[in-house]
Design a protein around this motif. Structure first.
Motif, PDB file in Angstrom:
ATOM      1  N   LEU A   1      27.947  64.906  -1.904  1.00  0.00           N
ATOM      2  CA  LEU A   1      27.457  66.509  -2.230  1.00  0.00           C
ATOM      3  C   LEU A   1      26.751  67.081  -1.056  1.00  0.00           C
ATOM      4  CD1 LEU A   1      26.700  66.400  -6.086  1.00  0.00           C
ATOM      5  CD2 LEU A   1      28.775  67.594  -4.864  1.00  0.00           C
ATOM      6  N   GLU A   2      25.958  66.412  -0.479  1.00  0.00           N
ATOM      7  CA  GLU A   2      25.271  67.084   0.590  1.00  0.00           C
ATOM      8  C   GLU A   2      26.120  67.113   1.858  1.00  0.00           C
ATOM      9  OE1 GLU A   2      21.664  64.544   1.859  1.00  0.00           O
ATOM     10  OE2 GLU A   2      20.827  64.962  -0.058  1.00  0.00           O
ATOM     11  N   HIS A   3      27.079  66.184   1.883  1.00  0.00           N
ATOM     12  CA  HIS A   3      27.897  66.353   3.087  1.00  0.00           C
ATOM     13  C   HIS A   3      28.772  67.660   3.015  1.00  0.00           C
ATOM     14  CE1 HIS A   3      28.102  61.741   4.298  1.00  0.00           C
ATOM     15  NE2 HIS A   3      26.905  62.411   4.409  1.00  0.00           N
ATOM     16  N   LEU A   4      29.381  67.761   1.671  1.00  0.00           N
ATOM     17  CA  LEU A   4      29.964  68.859   1.199  1.00  0.00           C
ATOM     18  C   LEU A   4      29.186  70.355   1.737  1.00  0.00           C
ATOM     19  CD1 LEU A   4      32.777  69.480  -0.155  1.00  0.00           C
ATOM     20  CD2 LEU A   4      31.450  69.631  -2.349  1.00  0.00           C
ATOM     21  N   SER A   5      27.851  70.497   1.292  1.00  0.00           N
ATOM     22  CA  SER A   5      27.124  71.632   1.592  1.00  0.00           C
ATOM     23  C   SER A   5      26.961  71.791   3.060  1.00  0.00           C
ATOM     24  CB  SER A   5      25.852  71.351   1.108  1.00  0.00           C
ATOM     25  OG  SER A   5      25.879  71.324  -0.380  1.00  0.00           O
ATOM     26  N   ALA A   6      27.260  70.855   3.944  1.00  0.00           N
ATOM     27  CA  ALA A   6      27.293  71.061   5.311  1.00  0.00           C
ATOM     28  C   ALA A   6      28.550  71.710   5.983  1.00  0.00           C
ATOM     29  CB  ALA A   6      26.987  69.680   6.251  1.00  0.00           C
ATOM     30  N   HIS A   7      29.577  71.665   5.156  1.00  0.00           N
ATOM     31  CA  HIS A   7      30.831  72.683   5.758  1.00  0.00           C
ATOM     32  C   HIS A   7      30.376  73.994   5.864  1.00  0.00           C
ATOM     33  CE1 HIS A   7      33.960  69.231   6.131  1.00  0.00           C
ATOM     34  NE2 HIS A   7      32.982  68.473   5.241  1.00  0.00           N
ATOM     35  N   GLU A   8      30.975  74.620   6.905  1.00  0.00           N
ATOM     36  CA  GLU A   8      30.434  75.975   7.066  1.00  0.00           C
ATOM     37  C   GLU A   8      31.170  77.024   5.723  1.00  0.00           C
ATOM     38  OE1 GLU A   8      31.352  79.677  10.196  1.00  0.00           O
ATOM     39  OE2 GLU A   8      31.820  77.512  10.610  1.00  0.00           O
ATOM     40  N   SER A   9      32.134  76.761   5.499  1.00  0.00           N
ATOM     41  CA  SER A   9      32.956  77.605   4.301  1.00  0.00           C
ATOM     42  C   SER A   9      32.218  77.403   3.233  1.00  0.00           C
ATOM     43  CB  SER A   9      34.285  77.449   4.385  1.00  0.00           C
ATOM     44  OG  SER A   9      34.593  75.844   3.863  1.00  0.00           O
ATOM     45  N   VAL A  10      31.958  76.209   2.755  1.00  0.00           N
ATOM     46  CA  VAL A  10      31.270  75.822   1.563  1.00  0.00           C
ATOM     47  C   VAL A  10      29.676  76.477   1.564  1.00  0.00           C
ATOM     48  CG1 VAL A  10      30.124  74.093   0.283  1.00  0.00           C
ATOM     49  CG2 VAL A  10      32.405  73.641   1.018  1.00  0.00           C
ATOM     50  N   ALA A  11      28.873  76.332   2.723  1.00  0.00           N
ATOM     51  CA  ALA A  11      27.612  76.903   2.738  1.00  0.00           C
ATOM     52  C   ALA A  11      27.747  78.359   2.781  1.00  0.00           C
ATOM     53  CB  ALA A  11      27.030  76.553   4.295  1.00  0.00           C
ATOM     54  N   ARG A  12      28.767  78.974   3.308  1.00  0.00           N
ATOM     55  CA  ARG A  12      28.826  80.613   3.231  1.00  0.00           C
ATOM     56  C   ARG A  12      28.942  80.889   1.991  1.00  0.00           C
ATOM     57  NH1 ARG A  12      32.058  80.923   6.914  1.00  0.00           N
ATOM     58  NH2 ARG A  12      34.230  80.761   5.400  1.00  0.00           N
ATOM     59  N   ALA A  13      29.963  80.180   0.903  1.00  0.00           N
ATOM     60  CA  ALA A  13      30.169  80.543  -0.411  1.00  0.00           C
ATOM     61  C   ALA A  13      28.881  80.261  -1.124  1.00  0.00           C
ATOM     62  CB  ALA A  13      31.391  79.744  -0.873  1.00  0.00           C
ATOM     63  N   LEU A  14      27.916  79.229  -1.002  1.00  0.00           N
ATOM     64  CA  LEU A  14      27.045  78.979  -1.585  1.00  0.00           C
ATOM     65  C   LEU A  14      25.743  79.809  -1.379  1.00  0.00           C
ATOM     66  CD1 LEU A  14      26.620  75.141  -1.206  1.00  0.00           C
ATOM     67  CD2 LEU A  14      27.130  76.483  -3.262  1.00  0.00           C
ATOM     68  N   ARG A  15      25.849  80.514  -0.119  1.00  0.00           N
ATOM     69  CA  ARG A  15      24.748  81.486  -0.022  1.00  0.00           C
ATOM     70  C   ARG A  15      25.036  82.906  -0.791  1.00  0.00           C
ATOM     71  NH1 ARG A  15      25.210  79.652   5.211  1.00  0.00           N
ATOM     72  NH2 ARG A  15      26.543  81.275   5.933  1.00  0.00           N
ATOM     73  N   LYS A  16      26.418  83.183  -0.830  1.00  0.00           N
ATOM     74  CA  LYS A  16      26.825  84.363  -1.660  1.00  0.00           C
ATOM     75  C   LYS A  16      26.946  84.079  -3.154  1.00  0.00           C
ATOM     76  CE  LYS A  16      29.736  85.981   2.028  1.00  0.00           C
ATOM     77  NZ  LYS A  16      31.061  86.343   2.415  1.00  0.00           N
ATOM     78  N   ARG A  17      26.548  82.675  -3.551  1.00  0.00           N
ATOM     79  CA  ARG A  17      26.736  82.619  -4.907  1.00  0.00           C
ATOM     80  C   ARG A  17      27.754  82.776  -5.468  1.00  0.00           C
ATOM     81  NH1 ARG A  17      20.731  84.769  -7.600  1.00  0.00           N
ATOM     82  NH2 ARG A  17      19.470  83.664  -6.277  1.00  0.00           N
ATOM     83  N   GLU A  18      28.992  82.317  -4.756  1.00  0.00           N
ATOM     84  CA  GLU A  18      30.392  82.533  -5.010  1.00  0.00           C
ATOM     85  C   GLU A  18      30.760  81.118  -5.643  1.00  0.00           C
ATOM     86  OE1 GLU A  18      32.207  84.441  -2.099  1.00  0.00           O
ATOM     87  OE2 GLU A  18      31.472  86.421  -2.376  1.00  0.00           O
ATOM     88  N   LEU A  19      30.122  79.934  -5.416  1.00  0.00           N
ATOM     89  CA  LEU A  19      30.819  78.488  -5.309  1.00  0.00           C
ATOM     90  C   LEU A  19      29.371  77.705  -6.312  1.00  0.00           C
ATOM     91  CD1 LEU A  19      33.084  76.897  -4.731  1.00  0.00           C
ATOM     92  CD2 LEU A  19      31.811  76.394  -2.684  1.00  0.00           C
ATOM     93  N   GLU A  20      29.908  76.789  -6.984  1.00  0.00           N
ATOM     94  CA  GLU A  20      29.038  75.627  -7.498  1.00  0.00           C
ATOM     95  C   GLU A  20      29.350  74.367  -7.101  1.00  0.00           C
ATOM     96  OE1 GLU A  20      29.104  76.301 -11.657  1.00  0.00           O
ATOM     97  OE2 GLU A  20      27.557  78.234 -11.847  1.00  0.00           O
ATOM     98  N   LEU A  21      28.458  73.467  -6.928  1.00  0.00           N
ATOM     99  CA  LEU A  21      28.804  72.256  -6.784  1.00  0.00           C
ATOM    100  C   LEU A  21      28.353  71.380  -7.892  1.00  0.00           C
ATOM    101  CD1 LEU A  21      27.793  71.827  -2.964  1.00  0.00           C
ATOM    102  CD2 LEU A  21      29.869  72.625  -3.884  1.00  0.00           C
ATOM    103  N   HIS A  22      29.370  70.352  -8.070  1.00  0.00           N
ATOM    104  CA  HIS A  22      28.799  69.375  -9.119  1.00  0.00           C
ATOM    105  C   HIS A  22      29.196  67.979  -8.804  1.00  0.00           C
ATOM    106  CE1 HIS A  22      28.569  72.809 -12.080  1.00  0.00           C
ATOM    107  NE2 HIS A  22      29.907  73.188 -11.543  1.00  0.00           N
ATOM    108  N   GLY A  23      28.394  67.157  -9.471  1.00  0.00           N
ATOM    109  CA  GLY A  23      28.442  65.533  -9.232  1.00  0.00           C
ATOM    110  C   GLY A  23      28.950  65.076 -10.571  1.00  0.00           C
ATOM    111  N   MET A  24      29.948  64.245 -10.659  1.00  0.00           N
ATOM    112  CA  MET A  24      30.534  63.558 -11.698  1.00  0.00           C
ATOM    113  C   MET A  24      30.597  62.172 -11.616  1.00  0.00           C
ATOM    114  SD  MET A  24      34.009  64.780 -13.637  1.00  0.00           S
ATOM    115  CE  MET A  24      34.659  63.755 -14.910  1.00  0.00           C
ATOM    116  N   TYR A  25      30.619  61.284 -12.719  1.00  0.00           N
ATOM    117  CA  TYR A  25      30.839  59.999 -12.441  1.00  0.00           C
ATOM    118  C   TYR A  25      31.648  59.626 -13.813  1.00  0.00           C
ATOM    119  CZ  TYR A  25      29.751  54.915 -12.462  1.00  0.00           C
ATOM    120  OH  TYR A  25      30.083  53.327 -12.300  1.00  0.00           O
ATOM    121  N   PHE A  26      32.695  59.092 -13.755  1.00  0.00           N
ATOM    122  CA  PHE A  26      33.648  58.445 -14.679  1.00  0.00           C
ATOM    123  C   PHE A  26      33.393  56.895 -14.936  1.00  0.00           C
ATOM    124  CE2 PHE A  26      37.643  57.198 -16.793  1.00  0.00           C
ATOM    125  CZ  PHE A  26      37.482  58.189 -17.931  1.00  0.00           C
ATOM    126  N   HIS A  27      32.834  56.315 -16.073  1.00  0.00           N
ATOM    127  CA  HIS A  27      32.901  55.040 -16.445  1.00  0.00           C
ATOM    128  C   HIS A  27      34.163  54.773 -16.870  1.00  0.00           C
ATOM    129  CE1 HIS A  27      31.510  51.118 -17.728  1.00  0.00           C
ATOM    130  NE2 HIS A  27      30.452  51.127 -17.275  1.00  0.00           N
TER     131      HIS A  27
END
Length: 815
Positions: free
Chosen positions: A761-787
């Motif tokens: 998720l931290e790597h994902l936030s470093a991508h320019e398109s993702v960081a730009r969308a996060l700043r505009k509050r147009e995107l959410e990041l979620h972590g998930m684990y499936f047992h």
């Protein structure tokens, strides 16, 4: 982590706190804070609630102050105790007819007592935790009830709009309408027309100025504009009359026939509860459309909401207020205005109290005709064309129409009971109605059964089956989900007879894996049909069908169920003979059964699934894909993304790789595939969320743990280097270890899998398109684990420094 706290200088003026050993350190008292979004939302809701509360009180014939009391109590009591934080409660238009009838029959003080008793009944229902059962009422009945109430309100308020006085029933109002039209008061009509014009035109003001002006509620503008015009023009009209609070009537002991009072309490309880619970569900849907809000506001607790509504009705009735329920208009305004907690609802109640105490001279300038026009418009809007189209699409127009007419001409309780009776009759008719057709196409006889196959349809089924000639090829299509024992026996007996005479039978249907097997191939005749029976024995899907080569079960339509052909006895050297493999019997098929499994899977899709999804896929082909989520997960074959997210075609944009890794931007070339997918999903597809999903027993994480420096750089090793930061993160003692539902990970592989999700998720936030969308509050990041072993999904719910993967149910989140 040490449990010790820093020592402080001794202060004799402070009382010493005793801290028990082995207990967590005392927490600091939380400061009460109100978010700015809640303040602005409460003002918007208050400006809508003030004129509507007065108008609803006018429509019921109650003292006008009763509307203000109900609005204040609904905001403060229901807002504080209720289970739907963003729902706004108060006097509702859906209760207007009920309350008006009670006032007409029993008087105001007894009506207040009935409101108190209804609140006690709601408390009892909330303690019994039956709130969910109220949602079992057909939406056609609820919408029909609201439409009937809306018609009753509109017809009654039309008399006040024309300058007259409404009667006690719809029929009486309709009968006296011609005489009222002959005695129209121009001043009242002009003020009402101005109110309606402002209500209609204010939300449609174009341009930038319109966007600014539309922030002021249309209801407030309409009433204020009409009042100012009437005052400037010097029109003589009946106006709001708010008597002194010292003379305000409170609840008294109920007086009247016992059965009538019981019916009144039940009616008020039913309407208040159903409207509030349905409103809470609607508020959840509206809140889900606001990015990031679901992480701050939990989904509604319906049982607690029922308790809060009951407490509000007890207080409102005791203080001489109208019945309280959740109000759709105010709740929608609260959500759209940006509210983030229940503080907005409670603050709006405080503003109503201030207005009721300090703004009486201003409120008394409002003409009654303007309030009547406002309430009439609300009543007309309750007859929703959208609801009519919805019930028409679901073939429930009869239920809707009967409920509406029953409410209009008989009463709310009578209309609802009548609607429930019609809904039950329609459901029984659909269960008993089965269409059976027979036709012949290219020498193959098709018998198509549409609907539930019960004993009532056995005579028609027998007639259709006996139209099939002996020895013919037959396809029986079962388009339903239930078959009782009588129909099962009739179909099985006919099939045995037909196959004994040299004919063939193929049984198809919507249920995945439904097929026919030859009766002679299985030891028990009950396994001859690959369908479920009404007596609880899913004969064709039992394990005994493995002898016939089919191990499909009805509860696994998503399972990669492949039916293996029967194998012959082993050869003398101990190896099974090849004669059982259809591909090798004629020398044309592959030596491995995998090719046959693929072909059989495609064939099953074309036969069973394609007819069901063809329309939706055709729409997606025309309109293009518009997924809402980017789902980045491992390539492990046990992770079926559509299954664990309950999604379908067009919902997810899926990226799968070994270890669900997201390479950091700027890495050397050769790993651009994931970055390209992320850029395409965010910038082109405009997805609203990205989920990184790890899983238990991940082979990539095991390979990372077992990796040793040096050695040949294989493609797998070169790829797994993007997971090395996860290894470093797990080895860092200064970082907290991720937890799974409050427990530590079971082993190092699970710990690395959880840590890897957080790291990616931290790597994902470093991508320019993702960081730009996060700043505009147009995107959410979620972590998930499936047992995999537990078939349990976990979502990352912890904030910074608290990496907690919790149950979806426990976290009350929606995947």
């Amino acid at each position: 982590m040490s449990a010790c706290v820093p020592t402080r200088a001794t202060d004799s003026s402070r009382a010493k706190r005793i801290h028990r050993p082995h207990s967590p350190p005392p927490s600091r008292p939380r400061r009460f804070r109100i978010a700015g979004a809640d303040v602005s939302a409460s003002i918007a809701v208050f400006l809508i609630a003030l004129p509507l509360s007065l108008g609803i009180a006018l429509a019921t014939g109650a003292p006008l102050q009763a509307g203000l009391v109900a609005a204040a109590v609904g905001g403060l009591v229901a807002g504080w105790l209720g289970g739907a934080p963003l729902q706004v409660s108060g006097p509702a238009a859906g209760l207007t007819v009920v309350t008006a009838d009670l006032i007409h029959r029993y008087g105001w003080r007894t009506t207040c007592a009935i409101t108190v008793l209804a609140g006690l009944a709601q408390l009892g229902l909330g303690c019994l935790r039956v709130a969910r059962s109220a949602l079992a009422v057909s939406p056609a009945i609820v919408h029909g009830m609201l439409a009937g109430i809306g018609v009753t309100i509109a017809v009654a308020q039309l008399h006040i709009v024309l300058g007259g006085t409404p009667q006690s029933s719809v029929l009486a109002n309709l009968h006296s309408l011609p005489a009222q039209l002959a005695q129209v008061r121009p001043a009242a009509v002009s003020v009402s027309a101005l109110t309606l014009a402002l209500l209609l035109l204010w939300p449609r003001i174009p341009g930038r100025a319109g966007r600014l002006l539309r922030r002021i509620p249309a209801a407030l503008v309409a009433v204020a504009g009409a009042s100012a015009t009437a005052a400037l023009a010097g029109l003589t009209l009946p106006q709001v009359d708010l008597p002194s609070w010292r003379s305000h009537a409170l609840a008294g002991l109920p007086e009247g026939p016992v059965l009538g009072l019981i019916a009144a309490v039940l009616t008020t309880t039913l309407v208040c509860s159903v409207q509030s619970l349905l409103g809470a569900v609607a508020v959840d849907k509206m809140a889900a459309g606001r990015p990031g809000l679901t992480t701050r506001v939990r989904r509604s607790n319906l049982d607690r909401e029922l308790l809060g509504q009951g407490a509000a009705n007890i207080v409102s009735g005791s203080l001489g207020g109208l019945p309280v329920a959740g109000v759709a208009v105010r709740s929608a305004a609260n959500v759209h205005a940006g509210a983030v907690s229940r503080n907005s609802t409670m603050l709006h109640g405080v503003l109503v109290v201030i207005a009721a105490l300090l703004m009486v001279p201003v409120l008394e300038l409002i003409p009654l005709a303007s309030l009547a026009a406002l309430v009439m418009a609300v009543g007309i809007q309750m007859v929703s064309l959208h609801h009519i189209r919805t019930v028409t699409r679901h073939r429930e127009v009869l239920v809707y129409a009967v409920t509406t007419l029953g409410v209009v001409f008989l009463g709310v309780l009578e209309g609802v009971v009548l609607g429930i009776a019609v809904a039950v009759a329609v459901a029984l008719h659909r269960v008993a109605r089965t269409r059976i057709t027979h036709d012949e196409q290219e020498g193959v006889h098709h018998v198509h059964v549409r609907g539930q196959l019960t004993f009532l349809a056995v005579p028609r089924l027998s007639r259709a089956l006996h139209l099939v000639p002996q020895g013919a090829q037959v396809v029986v299509e079962l388009d339903g989900s239930f078959m009782d024992h009588a129909a099962y026996e009739a179909l099985q007996d006919w099939q045995n007879t037909h196959t004994a005479q040299g004919g063939t039978v193929e049984l198809t249907g919507r249920r995945a894996g439904a097929r026919i097997v030859e009766p002679g191939d299985v030891p028990d005749a009950h396994t001859a049909l690959g369908i479920g029976t009404g007596n609880g024995a899913d004969a064709g899907f039992t394990d005994r069908t493995a002898a016939a080569g089919c191990r499909c079960r009805p509860w696994t339509p998503w399972r990669n169920h492949q039916c293996e052909g029967p194998r012959s006895a082993p050869t003398p050297d101990g190896h099974p003979s090849d004669s059982g493999d259809p591909g090798k019997a004629d020398g044309t098929g592959p030596s491995s059964p995998s090719g046959h499994e693929l072909a059989r899977g495609i064939s099953a899709f074309q036969r069973n699934t394609a007819p069901l999804v063809r329309g939706e896929l055709a729409r997606l082909a025309r309109e293009g894909q518009r997924p809402a989520q980017l789902f980045l997960t491992c390539a492990d074959s046990r992770l079926v993304t559509s299954m664990i997210t309950s999604s379908g075609p067009g919902d997810l944009f899926v990226v799968r790789n070994v270890g669900n890794l997201v390479p950091m931007p700027g890495e050397e070339r050769g790993d651009d595939s994931v970055a390209a997918a992320i850029e395409y999903a965010v910038d082109v597809l405009k997805v609203r969320s990205i989920t990184v999903c790890g899983h238990s027993g991940c082979g990539a994480m095991q390979a990372l743990l077992n990796s040793e420096p040096g050695g040949a750089q294989t493609p797998l090793k070169r790829w797994l280097r993007h997971g090395l930061p996860s290894l470093e993160r797990m080895a860092d003692d200064s970082r907290p270890w991720a937890r799974l539902a409050g427990r530590p990970p079971a082993d190092a592989v699970e710990q690395l899998s959880l840590t890897n999700v957080v790291q990616q998720l931290e790597h994902l936030s470093a991508h320019e398109s993702v960081a730009r969308a996060l700043r505009k509050r147009e995107l959410e990041l979620h972590g998930m684990y499936f047992h995999v072993g537990e078939a349990q999904a976990y979502l990352l719910t912890g904030a910074s420094g608290d990496e907690l993967f919790d149950h979806v149910e426990a976290a009350d989140l929606s995947v």
